[in-house]
Enzyme design. Structure first.
Site, PDB file in Angstrom:
ATOM      1  N   ASP A  11       0.866  -1.180   0.000  1.00 37.88           N
ATOM      2  CA  ASP A  11       0.000   0.000   0.000  1.00 37.88           C
ATOM      3  C   ASP A  11       0.900   1.227   0.000  1.00 37.88           C
ATOM      4  OD1 ASP A  11      -1.882  -1.964   0.419  1.00 37.88           O
ATOM      5  OD2 ASP A  11      -2.886  -0.935   2.069  1.00 37.88           O
ATOM      6  N   ASP A 130     -15.537  -3.334   0.866  1.00 35.19           N
ATOM      7  CA  ASP A 130     -14.883  -2.942   2.118  1.00 35.19           C
ATOM      8  C   ASP A 130     -15.980  -2.620   3.116  1.00 35.19           C
ATOM      9  OD1 ASP A 130     -12.453  -3.088   0.676  1.00 35.19           O
ATOM     10  OD2 ASP A 130     -12.699  -1.040  -0.027  1.00 35.19           O
TER      11      ASP A 130
HETATM   12  O1  LIG Z   1      -6.090  -0.983   1.794  1.00 32.39           O
HETATM   13  C1  LIG Z   1      -6.311  -0.101   2.638  1.00 32.39           C
HETATM   14  O2  LIG Z   1      -5.758  -0.114   3.767  1.00 32.39           O
HETATM   15  C2  LIG Z   1      -7.283   0.980   2.315  1.00 32.39           C
HETATM   16  C3  LIG Z   1      -7.588   1.902   3.295  1.00 32.39           C
HETATM   17  C4  LIG Z   1      -8.482   2.918   3.023  1.00 32.39           C
HETATM   18  C5  LIG Z   1      -9.054   3.002   1.770  1.00 32.39           C
HETATM   19  C6  LIG Z   1      -8.756   2.091   0.794  1.00 32.39           C
HETATM   20  C7  LIG Z   1      -7.882   1.064   1.041  1.00 32.39           C
HETATM   21  N1  LIG Z   1      -7.521   0.127   0.106  1.00 32.39           N
HETATM   22  C8  LIG Z   1      -8.142  -0.275  -1.077  1.00 32.39           C
HETATM   23  O3  LIG Z   1      -8.422   0.813  -1.985  1.00 32.39           O
HETATM   24  C9  LIG Z   1      -9.432   0.381  -2.850  1.00 32.39           C
HETATM   25  C10 LIG Z   1     -10.563   1.347  -2.902  1.00 32.39           C
HETATM   26  O4  LIG Z   1     -10.190   2.495  -3.598  1.00 32.39           O
HETATM   27  P1  LIG Z   1     -11.346   3.328  -4.320  1.00 32.39           P
HETATM   28  O5  LIG Z   1     -12.426   3.474  -3.317  1.00 32.39           O
HETATM   29  O6  LIG Z   1     -11.736   2.518  -5.509  1.00 32.39           O
HETATM   30  O7  LIG Z   1     -10.670   4.608  -4.639  1.00 32.39           O
HETATM   31  C11 LIG Z   1      -9.984  -0.917  -2.332  1.00 32.39           C
HETATM   32  O8  LIG Z   1      -9.434  -2.017  -3.051  1.00 32.39           O
HETATM   33  C12 LIG Z   1      -9.501  -0.932  -0.896  1.00 32.39           C
HETATM   34  O9  LIG Z   1      -9.454  -2.232  -0.401  1.00 32.39           O
END
Ligand SMILES: O=C(O)c1ccccc1N[C@@H]1O[C@H](COP(=O)(O)O)[C@@H](O)[C@H]1O
Length: 241
Positions: A11, A130
């Protein structure tokens, strides 16, 4: 029985490989160069890399060039997520050569666009579900985005190929995965599920492996690897069948 796939996570926030707790902005622990981390997981035998642009997910900028550099340096399959919400960001993500992308916020806020790209790109598109309880969260997990099971039924009907299911309450905590949630999701969809959040031990990975017959295909491993709870080599051996 197929073996559980393991997806070590990188990440990226502000150019660094980080781990968060519950996905909360400001809870970062930094682990240095994302490229070095990704190459280390590849050298250790990973078949997949789970690569996230956290700034793009939070809306605090992006790490697009660095993400493209990391994805481009990999010989293994890359799953890319964070901030993929429109044609331009999807095109940039796919141009990195990644094997698939995860859409989070877009699946909650622009369902017509997501249905369109699922139809166009098939299994190159996964949706990240999520959740807190059974409520989906988007925009860096800061906003509610509807009911997990209603959204899942809609995405199933639209042909979504795969789900990445994260229990936010477990993410980054080393408290163990939410096996009940994974079972519940597998019970209502025939699409493969990638488990995310909470893995702390080899026994957790063995427990997730037992859900492969129910539809769990893979598990994302983050904090436990960075905290050296076990090595990736040990993890791959633990899930080998
Ligand atoms: O992975 C994380 O810790 C995380 C924390 C906060 C937000 C997103 C996170 N990860 C991943 O990002 C994508 C979502 O991104 P979007 O909403 O499409 O811009 C998703 O795969 C989360 O698991």
């Amino acid at each position: 029985m197929p073996k559980l796939e393991l997806l070590p996570a990188v990440d990226v926030r502000d150019g660094q490989a980080v781990r968060l707790v519950h996905g909360e902005s400001g809870s970062e622990t930094s682990y240095g160069s994302p490229l070095e981390a990704a190459l280390a997981w590849q050298s250790a035998g990973a078949e997949w890399l789970h690569l996230v642009d956290l700034d793009a997910a939070f809306g605090t900028g992006d790490n697009r060039a660095l993400i493209a550099e990391v994805a481009g340096a990999m010989d293994i399959k890359v799953e890319l997520s964070g901030g993929i919400r429109d044609d331009a960001s999807l095109e940039a993500a796919l141009a990195t050569g990644c094997r698939r992308v995860n859409l989070g916020t877009a699946a909650l806020e622009t369902p017509e666009w997501v249905a369109k790209v699922i139809a166009e790109h098939g299994d190159k598109i996964a949706v990240g579900l999520d959740v807190r309880g059974t409520t989906l969260r988007g925009r860096g997990w800061t906003r509610d985005g509807g009911d997990l099971y209603e959204t899942l039924a809609r995405l199933d009907a639209e042909g979504c190929a795969r789900y990445v299911v994260t229990d936010i309450a477990k993410d980054g905590t080393l408290e163990g995965p939410n096996l009940g949630l994974l079972r519940d999701v597998c019970a209502v969809t025939d699409r493969p599920v990638v488990a995310s959040g909470g893995v702390s031990s080899l026994d957790d990975l063995r427990a997730i492996s037992l859900l492969v017959p129910e539809g769990v295909e893979g598990a994302i491993v983050g904090k436990a690897l960075y905290a050296k709870a076990f090595t990736l080599e040990e993890a791959l051996k633990a899930v080998a069948v």
